[in-house]
Enzyme design. Structure first.
Site, PDB file in Angstrom:
ATOM      1  N   TYR A 197       0.875  -1.172   0.000  1.00 33.62           N
ATOM      2  CA  TYR A 197       0.000   0.000   0.000  1.00 33.62           C
ATOM      3  C   TYR A 197       0.904   1.212   0.000  1.00 33.62           C
ATOM      4  O   TYR A 197       1.797   1.323   0.835  1.00 33.62           O
ATOM      5  CB  TYR A 197      -0.891   0.022   1.245  1.00 33.62           C
ATOM      6  CG  TYR A 197      -2.146  -0.782   1.078  1.00 33.62           C
ATOM      7  CD1 TYR A 197      -3.019  -0.513   0.029  1.00 33.62           C
ATOM      8  CD2 TYR A 197      -2.469  -1.809   1.944  1.00 33.62           C
ATOM      9  CE1 TYR A 197      -4.165  -1.253  -0.147  1.00 33.62           C
ATOM     10  CE2 TYR A 197      -3.624  -2.558   1.777  1.00 33.62           C
ATOM     11  CZ  TYR A 197      -4.460  -2.268   0.723  1.00 33.62           C
ATOM     12  OH  TYR A 197      -5.609  -2.995   0.550  1.00 33.62           O
ATOM     13  N   ASP A 236      -6.130  -1.038  -6.588  1.00 30.96           N
ATOM     14  CA  ASP A 236      -7.595  -0.979  -6.631  1.00 30.96           C
ATOM     15  C   ASP A 236      -8.203  -0.467  -5.330  1.00 30.96           C
ATOM     16  O   ASP A 236      -9.381  -0.665  -5.067  1.00 30.96           O
ATOM     17  CB  ASP A 236      -8.179  -2.368  -6.977  1.00 30.96           C
ATOM     18  CG  ASP A 236      -7.850  -3.427  -5.925  1.00 30.96           C
ATOM     19  OD1 ASP A 236      -7.237  -3.085  -4.894  1.00 30.96           O
ATOM     20  OD2 ASP A 236      -8.202  -4.600  -6.147  1.00 30.96           O
ATOM     21  N   HIS A 243      -9.923  -7.665  -5.369  1.00 26.76           N
ATOM     22  CA  HIS A 243      -9.646  -7.513  -3.940  1.00 26.76           C
ATOM     23  C   HIS A 243     -10.602  -8.402  -3.118  1.00 26.76           C
ATOM     24  O   HIS A 243     -11.146  -7.991  -2.099  1.00 26.76           O
ATOM     25  CB  HIS A 243      -9.827  -6.035  -3.561  1.00 26.76           C
ATOM     26  CG  HIS A 243      -8.974  -5.556  -2.428  1.00 26.76           C
ATOM     27  ND1 HIS A 243      -8.045  -4.564  -2.564  1.00 26.76           N
ATOM     28  CD2 HIS A 243      -8.938  -5.894  -1.114  1.00 26.76           C
ATOM     29  CE1 HIS A 243      -7.474  -4.312  -1.400  1.00 26.76           C
ATOM     30  NE2 HIS A 243      -7.997  -5.118  -0.494  1.00 26.76           N
TER      31      HIS A 243
HETATM   32  O1  173 Z   1      -9.084  -5.725   2.121  1.00 24.29           O
HETATM   33  C1  173 Z   1      -8.650  -5.186   3.141  1.00 24.29           C
HETATM   34  O2  173 Z   1      -9.207  -5.308   4.221  1.00 24.29           O
HETATM   35  C2  173 Z   1      -7.449  -4.380   3.023  1.00 24.29           C
HETATM   36  O3  173 Z   1      -6.816  -4.467   2.033  1.00 24.29           O
HETATM   37  C3  173 Z   1      -7.046  -3.455   4.067  1.00 24.29           C
HETATM   38  C4  173 Z   1      -6.642  -2.187   3.721  1.00 24.29           C
HETATM   39  C5  173 Z   1      -6.309  -1.290   4.695  1.00 24.29           C
HETATM   40  C6  173 Z   1      -6.357  -1.644   6.027  1.00 24.29           C
HETATM   41  C7  173 Z   1      -6.731  -2.921   6.377  1.00 24.29           C
HETATM   42  C8  173 Z   1      -7.073  -3.824   5.401  1.00 24.29           C
END
Ligand code: 173
Length: 497
Positions: free
Chosen positions: A237, A265, A357
């Site tokens: 991320y 995404d 996702h």
């Molecule tokens: O799918 C999710 O839960 C995920 O990708 C996510 C994103 C940020 C914080 C926690 C989970």
């Protein structure tokens, strides 16, 4: 350094002065309350006390140390002042233990659905809500399964299938199966060892794990749990602060991670309503501390609470920057159209993951499998196919080796499995993951024999009939094969005292 008494800490139990204890260290989080990605409410619930137990599943161990300026690190708690807290065993704890005791023995687990049934019964409500939820009306998550069922096999006969070989390489790394463990966040909600269950099982069985940015265990704990030479990928991320991302990526490369899967995404997290509701139910105690306060962020569920660092401005313009900071393979995770697949190819990345996702982002997006067909057709117009320098992965809804083989037949280089393994360790820890790997292995062997494929290069497009793939008979297709033929594992009733 002098030790701090528990009584002193307890005097800082308000919004005006808020101290908490995490792993024996005292921190002043007063100024951080409004910046906490999870909101102030949850911290205030532990104001003046030990927050370790609530902190652990959601944060890597070093998060508080790194995020809080050093002058807010007050010192160490004096253990002699902390009342020996005999942890009160609650009814919920007793119920959970009884359910864990009532799990079927692992050898009765015959398929990946079984893990899901056990996980659902043993997981705390919040964890189940977070893991299982998908966005909005959860149409896409169901479609991910349904799409596999719209593909039919065209098996070949009378080929000597005495020995079949399904070994392969994924992004140049040896893998004992044509699948990898995809990233899922917050593993400690499911099991005290969190993601390490995956790392250890993967190392033992030659499977590749994609480490999530938002793992409960720290990145280094995970890498340290790998055996020498064990290939690992990293899901990324991208942080609004690119320095943080750069350091993270370069650290991963130094520690030997082979490929970087950039999630594209999720500029904003989807609304996972099961998860969101759960938070409303759970934090009554916190709500009291908040009385009379204005401006408190409404709870948005676990995932949204910790996702505010993700940069929504990420764009194609950033790709050259990623190329400049790392030599790892770069893969874009979350591609859904031929237009973007071609742009990715032209941007010079090493591959894409056709993913929605796990149905957790844009609801009513198509399945990765359906997109695969169009995307492979588009890529074929732009050069050699298969393209040794451009991998196409698919994830979402994979529970059977037949699913894996269908995706491979249609041109996928390998598939990702997220929830399948997550439920395996949530129900049985590392052994569960090992069993899941073994189930995939057994199913692949059998399916390849029945298909007449002796190795993965013989799993060809002619072996599947995908003519129904694009036909969505109903807006929300029922997974009726699953509904009608799956016999849920019978779970013993817990004995509560
Ligand atoms: O799918 C999710 O839960 C995920 O990708 C996510 C994103 C940020 C914080 C926690 C989970």
């Amino acid at each position: 350094m002098s030790l701090i008494s528990a009584a002193t800490v307890s005097q800082h139990a308000s919004r005006d002065s808020c101290w908490i204890i995490v792993h024996g260290k005292v921190y002043d989080v007063t100024d951080f309350l409004d910046d906490h990605p999870g909101g102030s409410k949850i911290i205030l619930k532990y104001a003046g006390t030990d927050a370790t137990e609530a902190y652990d599943p959601i944060h890597p161990p070093d998060a508080i140390k790194t995020n809080l300026p050093t002058q807010k690190h007050i010192g160490e708690i004096d253990p002699s002042t902390v009342a020996k807290v005999v942890k009160k065993v609650t009814d919920a704890d007793r119920k959970r233990q009884a359910l864990l005791d009532a799990r079927p023995p692992l050898d009765e687990i015959l398929n990946l659905h079984d893990f899901e049934a056990v996980a659902r019964s043993v997981l705390p409500d919040k964890a189940w809500a977070y893991y299982s939820s998908a966005s909005d009306d959860e149409i896409t998550i169901r479609e991910n399964r349904a799409a596999f069922q719209r593909i039919w096999f065209r098996p070949r006969i009378l080929r000597d299938v005495t020995s079949v070989d399904w070994s392969c390489t994924i992004l140049g790394q040896k893998s004992s199966l044509p699948l990898y463990i995809s990233a899922t966040a917050l593993g400690k909600l499911g099991h005290p060892d969190g993601e390490l269950n995956l790392t250890r099982a993967a190392g033992k069985h030659g499977v590749i794990q994609m480490i999530p940015t938002l793992a409960s265990c720290s990145f280094d704990q995970i890498v340290d749990a790998a055996v020498p030479g064990q290939p690992l990928f990293l899901q990324l991320y991208v942080n609004r602060n690119r320095e943080i991302t750069k350091n993270y990526v370069q650290h991963a490369e130094r520690r030997g991670v082979k490929a970087l899967f950039i999630t594209v995404d999720a500029p904003q997290l989807g609304r996972r309503e099961k998860d969101m509701r759960m938070k409303f139910v759970g934090d009554d105690a916190g709500a009291k501390v908040q009385e009379g306060q204005s401006g408190v962020k409404k709870d948005q569920g676990v995932a949204r609470a910790i996702s505010s660092f993700i940069d929504p401005s990420l764009s194609w313009k950033d790709i050259p920057w990623f190329r400049s900071i790392t030599n790892m393979s770069i893969i874009l995770k979350g591609v859904a159209t031929p237009e973007d697949a071609i742009m990715a190819l032209e941007a010079g990345v090493q591959g894409i993951v056709l993913s929605n996702h796990g149905g957790r982002q844009l609801d009513t997006s198509r399945s990765g499998l359906e997109n695969l067909v169009d995307i492979v057709a588009a890529l074929k117009t732009r050069g050699p196919w298969p393209n040794p320098n451009f991998s196409v992965f698919v994830d979402g809804g994979v529970r059977r080796a037949s699913d894996v083989l269908k995706a491979l037949a249609l041109g996928a280089s390998a598939v990702g499995v997220g929830r399948g393994f997550l439920y395996a360790f949530s129900s049985y820890g590392q052994e569960g993951v090992e069993r899941a790997i073994q189930i995939f292995r057994d199913e692949i062997e059998m399916n390849m024999r029945l298909l007449g494929a002796r190795n993965l290069s013989e799993v060809v497009p002619e072996m599947v009939d995908a003519s129904a793939l694009h036909s969505h008979a109903t807006i929300t297709p029922r997974d009726s094969l699953y509904d009608q033929t799956y016999q849920p594992l019978r779970l013993a009733q817990p004995k509560t005292r």
